[in-house]
Design an enzyme around this catalytic site. Sequence first.
Site, PDB file in Angstrom:
ATOM      1  N   ARG A  51       0.821  -1.212   0.000  1.00 20.36           N
ATOM      2  CA  ARG A  51       0.000   0.000   0.000  1.00 20.36           C
ATOM      3  C   ARG A  51       0.855   1.262   0.000  1.00 20.36           C
ATOM      4  NH1 ARG A  51      -4.028  -1.341   2.325  1.00 20.36           N
ATOM      5  NH2 ARG A  51      -2.723  -2.412   3.832  1.00 20.36           N
ATOM      6  N   THR A  52       1.789   1.343   0.929  1.00 19.64           N
ATOM      7  CA  THR A  52       2.560   2.577   1.045  1.00 19.64           C
ATOM      8  C   THR A  52       3.442   2.777  -0.189  1.00 19.64           C
ATOM      9  OG1 THR A  52       2.582   2.263   3.427  1.00 19.64           O
ATOM     10  CG2 THR A  52       4.123   3.861   2.557  1.00 19.64           C
ATOM     11  N   LYS A  80      23.881  -8.097   0.486  1.00 23.02           N
ATOM     12  CA  LYS A  80      25.344  -8.234   0.426  1.00 23.02           C
ATOM     13  C   LYS A  80      25.994  -7.569   1.632  1.00 23.02           C
ATOM     14  CE  LYS A  80      25.080  -7.845  -4.598  1.00 23.02           C
ATOM     15  NZ  LYS A  80      25.179  -6.860  -5.668  1.00 23.02           N
ATOM     16  N   ARG A 101      11.275   2.635   3.463  1.00 24.09           N
ATOM     17  CA  ARG A 101      10.699   1.823   4.550  1.00 24.09           C
ATOM     18  C   ARG A 101      11.749   0.806   4.962  1.00 24.09           C
ATOM     19  NH1 ARG A 101       5.026  -0.782   5.882  1.00 24.09           N
ATOM     20  NH2 ARG A 101       4.701   1.444   6.041  1.00 24.09           N
ATOM     21  N   HIS A 129       5.831   6.809  11.151  1.00 29.50           N
ATOM     22  CA  HIS A 129       5.235   6.641   9.814  1.00 29.50           C
ATOM     23  C   HIS A 129       4.540   7.958   9.482  1.00 29.50           C
ATOM     24  CE1 HIS A 129       3.731   4.898   6.316  1.00 29.50           C
ATOM     25  NE2 HIS A 129       2.932   3.958   6.782  1.00 29.50           N
TER      26      HIS A 129
END
Lengths: 304, 139
Positions: A51-52, A80, A101, A129
């Site tokens: 969604r975000t 890595k 995120r 958020h």
Amino acid sequence: MRSVIDIIDLTPEEIDDMIKTACDIIDNPLKYSEMCKGKKLATLFFEPSTRTRLSFEAAMYELGGNVIGFSEASSSSATKGESVADTAKVISCYADIIAMRHPKEGAPYVASKNATIPVINAGDGGHNHPTQTLADLLTIYREKGRFDNLTIGFCGDLKFGRTVHSLINAMARYTGIKFILISPEELKLPSYVKKNVLMANNIPYVQTTSLEEAMPELDVLYMTRVQGERFFNEEDYLRLRDSYILDLQKLSTAKEDLCIMHPLPRVNEISVAVDNDPRACYFKQVLNGKYMRMALILKLLQEA
Amino acid sequence: MNVDSISNGVVIDHIRAGLAFRLYNLLDLDNLDCPVAIIKNVASKKMGKKDIIKIDSQTPIDFDVVGFVDPNATINVIKDGVLVEKLSIDMPEKLTNVIKCKNPRCITTVEQEIEHVFILSEEDEKVYRCLYCETKADI
């Protein structure tokens, strides 16, 4: 370089301006359709969030810009062993703005200290958020027409629910606000939020375990999901998951202009039957999130 | 119990009883090769009981660490057997690379060579929070 890591990085005046911009975008989408032409947004999603991520991408496309990035850590150099600091420096060479995120709390802050382009925190673990809060604020504004003199109920997981803490922080800056905090004992709002935000600003609040008792008084009801990923103990999660379920029966005593919100995804805390009630605003919240992300991208790119 | 006086060194006095070992560890006194004495539970008129640390050399002391563990402690500098300076300390606003964040979800647990920074967030309750994830520090 201006970044937005926490909602308090934005002043109430800046938020008001962004809400004006978002409302103008809604009314005049064509005016904004080429404003980010030639600009690139890098969506760095170290954990999945459909969604975000799609909201950020849709926002950038609607501004006429382009998007590069990855949707999970396994398709990035993090596998890595690359540090967040190095990733931010590298991406600064390719893009004009970053939306990040990350499952680790504070990762977007580290990125912002190392990037040479603006960084937007798109969610860091259970911490911040801010763009969800911007979506919440636009929803309250569009549904209620104001930010002052509102009684706002938060229901469910008030302990780990980062969207709750951020929205309380943001709404505490307006006058005539009262909070009703509805949760089981184990998921009450942390005492430092009560002390630093509510008590420090003399904001009236009530703590209760009963959604039914609180319902008639509410102008806004913010439901939350009890998030399994925030618990170390599966047993505790399962016990608390079904604490509060909003259904039409519980809504029978609510105000006619109640605004029901939820940051989504929902599991079972709002009955699907509520979706058709005109007071259900959680899907409007999703749309509002895109508009506020557009306003934020525009603002940060204009300031860069 | 007698502990010899020191002629050139530092005495950290008025440490809240029970905190001397924490302070000893955070000041990294274990790595000194001079005599260091930890005296626990000394009778004190003002405090009831207190701890004292005596360091028999002019070792530089990180005041921020002392202020973090116990801002009510005092630092006495001794030269040629004489008390030349008595310092009281404040709680530092910021603490860098003294303690680590205990939150397993904090970025500091994985990011290489990152500074571990804590900020004084609630002075009256002596609460420090991680700069990155805002988790409360253990004192």
